[in-house]
Each structure stands twice: as structure tokens, then as C-alpha cells.
Write a protein that holds these residues in place. Structure first.
Motif, PDB file in Angstrom:
ATOM      1  N   UNK A 201       0.808  -1.216   0.000  1.00  0.00           N
ATOM      2  CA  UNK A 201       0.000   0.000   0.000  1.00  0.00           C
ATOM      3  C   UNK A 201       0.844   1.270   0.000  1.00  0.00           C
ATOM      4  N   UNK A 202       2.099   1.179   0.391  1.00  0.00           N
ATOM      5  CA  UNK A 202       2.973   2.351   0.371  1.00  0.00           C
ATOM      6  C   UNK A 202       3.924   2.349  -0.824  1.00  0.00           C
ATOM      7  N   UNK A 203       3.693   1.472  -1.801  1.00  0.00           N
ATOM      8  CA  UNK A 203       4.543   1.445  -2.995  1.00  0.00           C
ATOM      9  C   UNK A 203       4.360   2.729  -3.796  1.00  0.00           C
ATOM     10  N   UNK A 204       5.463   3.328  -4.215  1.00  0.00           N
ATOM     11  CA  UNK A 204       5.404   4.623  -4.902  1.00  0.00           C
ATOM     12  C   UNK A 204       6.459   4.707  -5.999  1.00  0.00           C
ATOM     13  N   UNK A 205       6.232   5.606  -6.939  1.00  0.00           N
ATOM     14  CA  UNK A 205       7.244   5.962  -7.930  1.00  0.00           C
ATOM     15  C   UNK A 205       8.195   6.985  -7.312  1.00  0.00           C
ATOM     16  N   UNK A 206       9.329   7.241  -7.930  1.00  0.00           N
ATOM     17  CA  UNK A 206      10.236   8.282  -7.414  1.00  0.00           C
ATOM     18  C   UNK A 206       9.557   9.648  -7.291  1.00  0.00           C
ATOM     19  N   UNK A 207       8.705   9.999  -8.246  1.00  0.00           N
ATOM     20  CA  UNK A 207       8.014  11.294  -8.183  1.00  0.00           C
ATOM     21  C   UNK A 207       7.078  11.358  -6.988  1.00  0.00           C
ATOM     22  N   UNK A 208       6.360  10.262  -6.723  1.00  0.00           N
ATOM     23  CA  UNK A 208       5.471  10.225  -5.563  1.00  0.00           C
ATOM     24  C   UNK A 208       6.263  10.237  -4.264  1.00  0.00           C
ATOM     25  N   UNK A 209       7.387   9.536  -4.254  1.00  0.00           N
ATOM     26  CA  UNK A 209       8.208   9.453  -3.046  1.00  0.00           C
ATOM     27  C   UNK A 209       8.748  10.826  -2.656  1.00  0.00           C
ATOM     28  N   UNK A 210       9.080  11.636  -3.655  1.00  0.00           N
ATOM     29  CA  UNK A 210       9.638  12.959  -3.378  1.00  0.00           C
ATOM     30  C   UNK A 210       8.660  13.853  -2.635  1.00  0.00           C
ATOM     31  N   UNK A 211       7.363  13.560  -2.768  1.00  0.00           N
ATOM     32  CA  UNK A 211       6.340  14.381  -2.113  1.00  0.00           C
ATOM     33  C   UNK A 211       6.008  13.899  -0.696  1.00  0.00           C
ATOM     34  N   UNK A 212       6.621  12.789  -0.267  1.00  0.00           N
ATOM     35  CA  UNK A 212       6.331  12.228   1.050  1.00  0.00           C
ATOM     36  C   UNK A 212       7.181  12.898   2.130  1.00  0.00           C
ATOM     37  N   UNK A 213       6.771  12.723   3.376  1.00  0.00           N
ATOM     38  CA  UNK A 213       7.582  13.233   4.479  1.00  0.00           C
ATOM     39  C   UNK A 213       8.804  12.325   4.672  1.00  0.00           C
TER      40      UNK A 213
END
Length: 290
Positions: A201-213
Motif C-alpha cells: 500500500x505504500x509502494x510509490x514511484x520516485x516522483x510520488x516518493x519525493x512528495x512524502x515526508x
């Protein structure tokens, strides 16, 4: 034998909720303004891939999708059902692509994967209804293709495909590798697996990861399976002349939103040929059919 399976999937606008802002001035779909869903027949294709994986231990499923960055949700949906990974092909120059440019971009992405034995995709997407991308990908990769598939099995390097016809079905055989497009009459996709949802459920692309805390970024960094591959034009070594609007010979001239009102409906008394002919002519004149 284990198989390297690639599934082609598309995030499409929910055509049940198309409003006046559904199209841009240039004739392309305003995807950012529409609710997005997993293209239905691509789910049928995913189920065929999962069945092949069940039948051939050690097989892997890689989902490839092209679209906006939010298309990463397609890969997560595949992971929740038993997929093993995926590639999100997203880059501004890819926007506005017709089927020719889309199939070229997807074929380039597949060439950069670590090989594949079978490529599965839905027969067509509900936003365009062209049924062209799958066959065009096969042509660009120089692979045989089987369309309108309802059931796919593999044994000894040979795929056996049950194809839906207008008045029945036929069974064909084809050596691997090949491209198969799956129709909506195939088995419906299995539901999400609760254990896999918790895992991915927390799998992300690099672009999505950059927006995380920072805490979530550290979590993704510590768990490699949470990293979804994201590729752009440079990653697939695409020819700029063959992608996006520049590589799309198909141009939308105009879009007409036809809304049927109950008060405008007509009633035909009797079923004489003259009355039916007049109705058809009126519908064609009003551009309701044609």
C-alpha cells in the motif's frame, strides 16, 4: 517452465461521469478533470496473467502503463492482486499521443525490460474504443498476435488461446513470445488480496516518493519492493518525432456531447418502413448517428 509475463494496462476516464470539461481545446482528453479507473478489459488481461503465473511457478508479472504520474495506481492494483512489479511510463512529451505514438512508446519500454515470453492486454480501452494499441505493439516488436482471447494457456513454449468469435469461438496455437489481447468475456479479475494490500500500500514511484515526508521516504528506501519503476522519454530512448502529439497523425476535429432528453424522444406509431426511414434520416441529420 516459468514465464516472464508483461501486462499492458491503461488508466482511463470513467465514462459514466463525462462532463463538459472532458475535452481540451486541442481535442485531447482532459484526464486531470475526470475520475480515473482501471480499464475494464485490462483487468481481464491481468487475470489471465495471474492464472498463467499460478500454473507456472516462478513466473513473474510486470505491468506496463503509460499516462499521467497518477497511473502508478495501476501498478499498485496489480501488486494487490498478485503482480510482481511494474513500469509507469510518464513524461510531458508523451502527452496527447494517439494509438500509433502510444504503441511506439510502449514497445520501446518493453524493449528495455529484461525480456518477456508473453504480452497480455485488454482488447480495447473504453476512452478510445480503437482496439489498435495491442496489435500495433505486436507489429512494432515483430511478434505474432492473437486477439479477442477468452482463455490463455501455455505448455512447452506454445500458447493455446481460445478466441471469442461473433457466433462461437476458435482455438489457436502460437509459439512464444507473442502478444495477446483479451476480451471482456474472459474471466473477471480476482479481488485484491488483503495481505498484498498491506505489503504494497505504500509502494510509490520516485516522483510520488519525493512528495512524502522524511519518515515515509525512509520506509520506502528500506523496503525495495515499495519502489515502482518510473521511466521517461530518455529512459526508453524514444525518437522525439514518434511520440506525443508530434508523432500522432490522428487529429480530433471536433467533439460533440450528445445528451438525450426524455422530452425530445419520439414515439413511432406502427412499424411501417416509411416511418422508420424518416426517423433514421432525422437521426443522421441531427448527427445522433452516422
Amino acid at each position: 517452465m516459468s514465464l516472464k509475463i508483461v501486462v499492458l494496462a491503461k488508466q482511463v476516464p470513467d465514462t459514466r461521469n463525462v462532463g463538459k470539461d472532458a475535452m481540451k481545446a486541442d481535442g485531447t482528453i482532459n484526464r486531470a478533470a475526470l475520475p480515473a479507473i482501471f480499464n475494464p478489459e485490462d483487468l481481464n488481461a491481468l487475470e489471465q496473467a495471474l492464472q498463467l503465473k499460478d500454473a507456472h511457478p516462478g513466473s513473474t508479472i510486470t505491468l506496463v502503463t503509460m499516462g499521467l504520474p497518477r497511473s502508478a495506481e495501476m501498478v499498485r492494483e496489480s501488486l494487490y492482486r498478485g503482480g510482481d512489479g511494474g513500469v509507469v511510463l510518464t513524461d510531458r512529451p508523451l502527452g496527447g499521443a494517439d494509438t500509433l505514438a502510444t504503441s511506439y512508446s510502449i514497445a520501446q519500454a518493453i524493449r528495455h525490460l529484461d525480456g518477456c515470453d508473453i504480452i497480455l492486454g485488454g482488447r480495447q480501452a473504453i476512452d478510445g474504443d480503437t482496439a489498435q494499441v495491442g496489435p500495433q505493439v505486436a507489429e512494432k516488436l515483430g511478434l505474432p498476435q492473437v486477439t479477442y482471447a477468452e482463455k490463455v494457456t501455455v505448455a512447452d513454449g506454445i500458447a493455446t488461446v481460445k478466441r471469442r468469435l461473433e457466433n462461437g469461438y476458435e482455438v489457436v496455437e502460437c509459439p512464444l513470445p507473442l502478444v495477446v489481447t483479451v476480451t471482456g468475456s474472459a474471466d473477471a479479475c480476482r479481488p485484491r488480496n488483503a495481505r498484498l494490500v498491506q505489503k504494497y500500500k505504500y509502494a510509490v514511484t520516485p516522483a510520488e516518493c519525493a512528495a512524502l515526508d522524511e519518515r515515509r521516504q525512509a520506509l520506502v528506501a528500506a523496503r525495495p519492493w515499495l519502489n515502482i519503476t518510473q521511466w521517461g522519454v530518455a529512459d526508453i530512448e524514444a525518437d522525439p518525432e514518434q511520440i506525443g502529439l508530434k508523432g500522432s497523425p490522428t487529429k480530433v476535429k471536433t467533439v460533440v456531447n450528445v445528451v438525450f432528453q426524455a422530452k425530445e424522444s419520439k414515439r413511432i406509431d406502427g412499424a411501417d418502413e416509411a416511418g422508420l426511414e424518416d426517423l433514421v434520416k432525422e437521426l443522421i441529420t441531427d448527427h445522433i448517428i452516422g
